[in-house]
Design an enzyme around this catalytic site. Structure first.
Site, PDB file in Angstrom:
ATOM      1  N   ARG A 118       0.843  -1.204   0.000  1.00 42.81           N
ATOM      2  CA  ARG A 118       0.000   0.000   0.000  1.00 42.81           C
ATOM      3  C   ARG A 118       0.881   1.259   0.000  1.00 42.81           C
ATOM      4  NH1 ARG A 118      -3.737   1.476   5.203  1.00 42.81           N
ATOM      5  NH2 ARG A 118      -4.349   3.565   4.585  1.00 42.81           N
ATOM      6  N   ASN A 169       2.821   1.968  14.878  1.00 46.14           N
ATOM      7  CA  ASN A 169       1.891   0.953  14.349  1.00 46.14           C
ATOM      8  C   ASN A 169       1.894   0.868  12.822  1.00 46.14           C
ATOM      9  OD1 ASN A 169       0.563   3.443  14.228  1.00 46.14           O
ATOM     10  ND2 ASN A 169      -1.458   2.537  14.467  1.00 46.14           N
ATOM     11  N   TYR A 170       2.259   1.954  12.143  1.00 48.57           N
ATOM     12  CA  TYR A 170       2.456   1.922  10.677  1.00 48.57           C
ATOM     13  C   TYR A 170       3.753   2.679  10.388  1.00 48.57           C
ATOM     14  CZ  TYR A 170      -2.248   0.102   9.948  1.00 48.57           C
ATOM     15  OH  TYR A 170      -3.367  -0.698   9.946  1.00 48.57           O
ATOM     16  N   LYS A 192      11.862  11.615  11.725  1.00 52.90           N
ATOM     17  CA  LYS A 192      12.111  10.943  13.019  1.00 52.90           C
ATOM     18  C   LYS A 192      11.188   9.719  13.076  1.00 52.90           C
ATOM     19  CE  LYS A 192      11.736  10.144  17.598  1.00 52.90           C
ATOM     20  NZ  LYS A 192      11.471   8.701  17.438  1.00 52.90           N
ATOM     21  N   THR A 195      10.764   4.643  17.715  1.00 53.00           N
ATOM     22  CA  THR A 195      11.839   3.720  18.118  1.00 53.00           C
ATOM     23  C   THR A 195      11.479   2.291  17.741  1.00 53.00           C
ATOM     24  OG1 THR A 195      12.619   5.199  19.820  1.00 53.00           O
ATOM     25  CG2 THR A 195      13.161   2.872  20.092  1.00 53.00           C
ATOM     26  N   GLY A 250       1.042  14.345  20.974  1.00 54.56           N
ATOM     27  CA  GLY A 250       0.675  15.338  19.959  1.00 54.56           C
ATOM     28  C   GLY A 250       0.356  16.690  20.575  1.00 54.56           C
ATOM     29  N   GLU A 265      -2.019  13.873  13.192  1.00 55.53           N
ATOM     30  CA  GLU A 265      -3.050  12.832  13.344  1.00 55.53           C
ATOM     31  C   GLU A 265      -2.740  12.105  14.644  1.00 55.53           C
ATOM     32  OE1 GLU A 265      -2.815  10.994   9.443  1.00 55.53           O
ATOM     33  OE2 GLU A 265      -1.202   9.690  10.145  1.00 55.53           O
ATOM     34  N   ARG A 298      -4.729   0.179  15.926  1.00 55.27           N
ATOM     35  CA  ARG A 298      -4.953   1.072  14.782  1.00 55.27           C
ATOM     36  C   ARG A 298      -5.734   2.267  15.310  1.00 55.27           C
ATOM     37  NH1 ARG A 298      -8.131  -0.068  10.735  1.00 55.27           N
ATOM     38  NH2 ARG A 298      -9.569  -1.098  12.126  1.00 55.27           N
ATOM     39  N   CYS A 299      -5.348   3.453  14.825  1.00 54.41           N
ATOM     40  CA  CYS A 299      -6.044   4.659  15.313  1.00 54.41           C
ATOM     41  C   CYS A 299      -7.520   4.615  14.930  1.00 54.41           C
ATOM     42  CB  CYS A 299      -5.394   5.903  14.735  1.00 54.41           C
ATOM     43  SG  CYS A 299      -5.443   5.947  12.946  1.00 54.41           S
ATOM     44  N   THR A 300      -7.852   3.893  13.858  1.00 53.81           N
ATOM     45  CA  THR A 300      -9.245   3.855  13.396  1.00 53.81           C
ATOM     46  C   THR A 300      -9.991   2.612  13.893  1.00 53.81           C
ATOM     47  OG1 THR A 300      -8.460   2.878  11.342  1.00 53.81           O
ATOM     48  CG2 THR A 300      -8.871   5.245  11.298  1.00 53.81           C
ATOM     49  N   GLU A 395      -8.360   5.998  24.906  1.00 53.41           N
ATOM     50  CA  GLU A 395      -8.032   5.063  23.825  1.00 53.41           C
ATOM     51  C   GLU A 395      -7.262   3.866  24.392  1.00 53.41           C
ATOM     52  OE1 GLU A 395      -4.819   6.231  21.205  1.00 53.41           O
ATOM     53  OE2 GLU A 395      -5.833   5.352  19.481  1.00 53.41           O
TER      54      GLU A 395
HETATM   55  P1  NAP Z   1       3.501   8.015  20.502  1.00 56.48           P
HETATM   56  O1  NAP Z   1       4.047   7.329  21.673  1.00 56.48           O
HETATM   57  O2  NAP Z   1       2.768   9.276  20.711  1.00 56.48           O
HETATM   58  O3  NAP Z   1       4.750   8.254  19.518  1.00 56.48           O
HETATM   59  C1  NAP Z   1       4.576   8.763  18.220  1.00 56.48           C
HETATM   60  C2  NAP Z   1       5.888   9.337  17.717  1.00 56.48           C
HETATM   61  O4  NAP Z   1       6.218  10.478  18.503  1.00 56.48           O
HETATM   62  C3  NAP Z   1       7.074   8.373  17.854  1.00 56.48           C
HETATM   63  O5  NAP Z   1       7.960   8.576  16.778  1.00 56.48           O
HETATM   64  C4  NAP Z   1       7.707   8.821  19.146  1.00 56.48           C
HETATM   65  O6  NAP Z   1       9.074   8.473  19.258  1.00 56.48           O
HETATM   66  C5  NAP Z   1       7.537  10.320  19.029  1.00 56.48           C
HETATM   67  N1  NAP Z   1       7.633  11.056  20.279  1.00 56.48           N
HETATM   68  C6  NAP Z   1       7.541  10.592  21.559  1.00 56.48           C
HETATM   69  N2  NAP Z   1       7.706  11.613  22.427  1.00 56.48           N
HETATM   70  C7  NAP Z   1       7.898  12.723  21.692  1.00 56.48           C
HETATM   71  C8  NAP Z   1       8.114  14.088  22.006  1.00 56.48           C
HETATM   72  N3  NAP Z   1       8.184  14.534  23.255  1.00 56.48           N
HETATM   73  N4  NAP Z   1       8.249  14.974  20.999  1.00 56.48           N
HETATM   74  C9  NAP Z   1       8.178  14.567  19.711  1.00 56.48           C
HETATM   75  N5  NAP Z   1       7.981  13.284  19.346  1.00 56.48           N
HETATM   76  C10 NAP Z   1       7.844  12.377  20.335  1.00 56.48           C
HETATM   77  O7  NAP Z   1       2.539   7.067  19.657  1.00 56.48           O
HETATM   78  P2  NAP Z   1       2.768   5.555  19.241  1.00 56.48           P
HETATM   79  O8  NAP Z   1       2.605   4.707  20.444  1.00 56.48           O
HETATM   80  O9  NAP Z   1       4.001   5.438  18.426  1.00 56.48           O
HETATM   81  O10 NAP Z   1       1.537   5.338  18.245  1.00 56.48           O
HETATM   82  C11 NAP Z   1       0.260   4.995  18.693  1.00 56.48           C
HETATM   83  C12 NAP Z   1      -0.612   6.227  18.765  1.00 56.48           C
HETATM   84  O11 NAP Z   1      -0.654   6.855  17.504  1.00 56.48           O
HETATM   85  C13 NAP Z   1      -2.074   5.880  19.097  1.00 56.48           C
HETATM   86  O12 NAP Z   1      -2.582   6.842  19.971  1.00 56.48           O
HETATM   87  C14 NAP Z   1      -2.767   5.955  17.746  1.00 56.48           C
HETATM   88  O13 NAP Z   1      -4.145   6.229  17.800  1.00 56.48           O
HETATM   89  C15 NAP Z   1      -2.011   7.089  17.112  1.00 56.48           C
HETATM   90  N6  NAP Z   1      -2.134   6.999  15.671  1.00 56.48           N
HETATM   91  C16 NAP Z   1      -2.960   7.893  15.069  1.00 56.48           C
HETATM   92  C17 NAP Z   1      -3.177   7.812  13.706  1.00 56.48           C
HETATM   93  C18 NAP Z   1      -4.118   8.748  13.012  1.00 56.48           C
HETATM   94  O14 NAP Z   1      -4.128   8.718  11.810  1.00 56.48           O
HETATM   95  N7  NAP Z   1      -4.884   9.553  13.699  1.00 56.48           N
HETATM   96  C19 NAP Z   1      -2.549   6.812  12.965  1.00 56.48           C
HETATM   97  C20 NAP Z   1      -1.700   5.922  13.614  1.00 56.48           C
HETATM   98  C21 NAP Z   1      -1.500   6.024  14.976  1.00 56.48           C
HETATM   99  P3  NAP Z   1       9.525   7.175  20.101  1.00 56.48           P
HETATM  100  O15 NAP Z   1       8.885   6.007  19.459  1.00 56.48           O
HETATM  101  O16 NAP Z   1      10.994   7.184  19.966  1.00 56.48           O
HETATM  102  O17 NAP Z   1       9.049   7.399  21.502  1.00 56.48           O
END
Ligand code: NAP
Length: 494
Positions: A118, A169-170, A192, A195, A250, A265, A298-300, A395
């Protein structure tokens, strides 16, 4: 796992130490520090990635600005050709990239393969769509009181240096959805990766590099978000941030970023409404797929189902049965595993398990699953859930779906609209009129009627409101978001 074009990314050790990409070369960081990328499948170390220093980030951003000027001057056709090659490289190395993704984030093989293919299709689509982006001309006499002497010539120009942050997750697809539109529109990127997913992100970087992205235009920095994230998002050299991740990270990042364009997102906590006249078979199937694909990470994903008692009494047993028959938890490398492999970490699984136990104490009933072993959590279905329980208020990024009984549709709508999230919602009904009427009242980014919520097709608009994000994505919309209009007004001589 080996594929020639990726050999220079890492050393020969087992597990390998990866380099970061400084825009030109694969290098080790002067920090001398590394983060381990741990496979959620067996907790083995997939590799280590360097933690870059602030000086290295400063130098990368400086270099990205210099490189962007020349990149912007290339023709759209030339930039598009590079994208096309990158998509071809991805397809050529599909098997290798799929197996890496499976090991790195524990995604079941079929879903990992889908993500790679995809992503290649998405790169192609961005390249094609960008060819149709045009500016416009507006004559001044279109506004009362003006004559024809002024004409606004409006071009679309890149924003400069874009910071792209992807989630675990993606890690490929949601990196491509940022890198491809940013590159084809003439921006430079500081990427970036998450991890967990960093190594896939480094492979993606190599693909763009091999496809011909010039030196300095794409830099990939590694290190934990908690270590380098704040420095990146608040860096004065960044002109725009495109971020995918949790609502919590975010919101903090958005506050620190200051007055620059943001395309965020964030988390989703998506409801499904079941109406009396729905097709029960389709509804139950869609709920199962919506709740349990990639273990609900998945966020959705559908997180809760709202309906009147008779509807829930009809649909819930079907959802349980279909889950038992079609969703199989296990090692994501096994073809037997359907949807539910491990969660990304044991602490993520523990957190959700705690919410399940708390919901039970408050009166919820476990219809299926509910058992955790390490970072594996059984596909779990809860009934008699109320909207004040944490399992539905926050969530829960795992394979859990909750059924909430409501007295009428107004109550269902009120529950959805009082959420701090606003990504997507689904409505199941055979009466499109009813579906559209309810859809109008829901405060979410997108409403699906008779389908599970999802991100694609990728050329549809995709957005979250409230805590679920800001800005609009989708092929055309992402291209627009990563450019700005620049009017030059010509005052024609009398
Ligand atoms: P996350 O913990 O928020 O991390 C997302 C990204 O942000 C990673 O690259 C992470 O790096 C980085 N990050 C962490 N702390 C940061 C900071 N202080 N400043 C800047 N960047 C920082 O999320 P995740 O666990 O990877 O992903 C799951 C989340 O993403 C869920 O809440 C899901 O719903 C959401 N999501 C949303 C969508 C959408 O389209 N709305 C799609 C996919 C996922 P590290 O990994 O190095 O900590």
């Amino acid at each position: 796992m080996s594929a020639d074009i990726f050999e220079e990314l890492h050393d020969e050790k087992t597990p390998p130490n990866y380099s970061w990409f400084n825009g030109k070369d694969w290098v080790s960081s002067t920090s001398g520090k590394f983060t381990s990328v741990i496979s959620p499948i067996d907790h083995s170390i997939v590799g280590t990635v360097p933690i870059v220093t602030q000086d290295e980030i400063d130098a990368s951003i400086k270099q990205a600005h210099l490189a962007q000027k020349a990149w912007q001057e290339k023709t759209l056709v030339d930039r598009g050709k590079i994208l096309k090659l990158a998509a071809d490289w991805m397809r050529e190395h599909e098997l290798y990239l799929t197996s890496l993704l499976v090991r790195e984030i524990g995604k079941p093989v079929d879903e990992a393969k889908d993500e790679i293919l995809r992503s290649a299709d998405m790169i192609d689509y961005f390249g094609h769509e960008a060819l149709h982006m045009t500016g416009e001309q507006i004559p001044s006499d279109a506004f009362p009181g003006y004559d024809k002497h002024k004409i606004s010539i409006i071009e679309r120009v890149p924003l400069g240096v874009i910071l792209a942050i992807a989630p675990f997750n993606y890690p490929v697809n949601l990196a491509v959805s940022k890198l491809a539109p940013a590159l084809v529109t003439g921006n430079s990127i500081i990427f970036k990766p998450p991890t967990s997913g960093a190594i896939s992100g480094l492979h993606l970087t190599q693909i763009f590099r091999k496809a011909g992205v010039p030196d300095g235009v794409l830099t990939t920095v590694t290190g934990g978000g908690s270590e380098i994230g704040d420095y990146l998002v608040s860096h004065p050299g960044i002109n725009m941030i495109t971020f995918t991740g949790s609502s919590q990270v975010g919101q903090t990042a958005a506050t620190k970023a200051g007055m620059i364009p943001l395309l965020f997102e964030c988390g989703g906590n998506n409801p499904a409404i079941v109406i009396a006249d729905c097709n029960p078979g389709t509804t139950a199937q869609e709920i199962v797929k919506g709740a349990f694909s990639f273990a609900g990470q998945r966020c959705t994903a559908i997180k809760y189902v709202l309906g009147l008692k008779p509807e829930l009494d009809r649909i819930l047993p079907m959802v349980v049965k279909i889950t038992q028959e079609t969703i199989h938890m296990g090692d994501p490398r096994s073809p037997e595993t359907k949807s539910v492999g491990p969660l990304i970490t044991e602490s993520a699984a523990q957190e959700i398990e705690a919410r399940i136990r708390m919901a039970e104490k408050m009166g919820a009933k476990i219809e299926l699953g509910g058992v955790r072993q390490g970072n594996y959590l059984e596909p779990t279905i809860l009934s008699a859930v109320t909207s004040d329980m944490e399992i539905v208020k926050i969530e829960s990024f795992g394979p859990v779906v909750s059924f909430i009984e409501v007295k009428d549709m107004e109550e269902a709508i009120a529950i959805i609209n009082s959420s701090t999230y606003g990504l997507q919602a689904a409505i199941y009904t055979c009466d499109e009129g009813t579906g559209l009427k309810i859809a109008e009242k829901l405060d979410v980014g997108t409403v699906w009627i008779n389908s599970k919520p999802q991100r694609g097709p990728d050329h549809f608009p995709f957005l979250g409101i409230k805590g679920s994000g800001v800005g609009m994505q989708g092929i055309k919309y992402s291209l627009e978001a990563m450019t700005r209009l620049k009017p030059v007004i010509l005052n024609k001589p009398e």
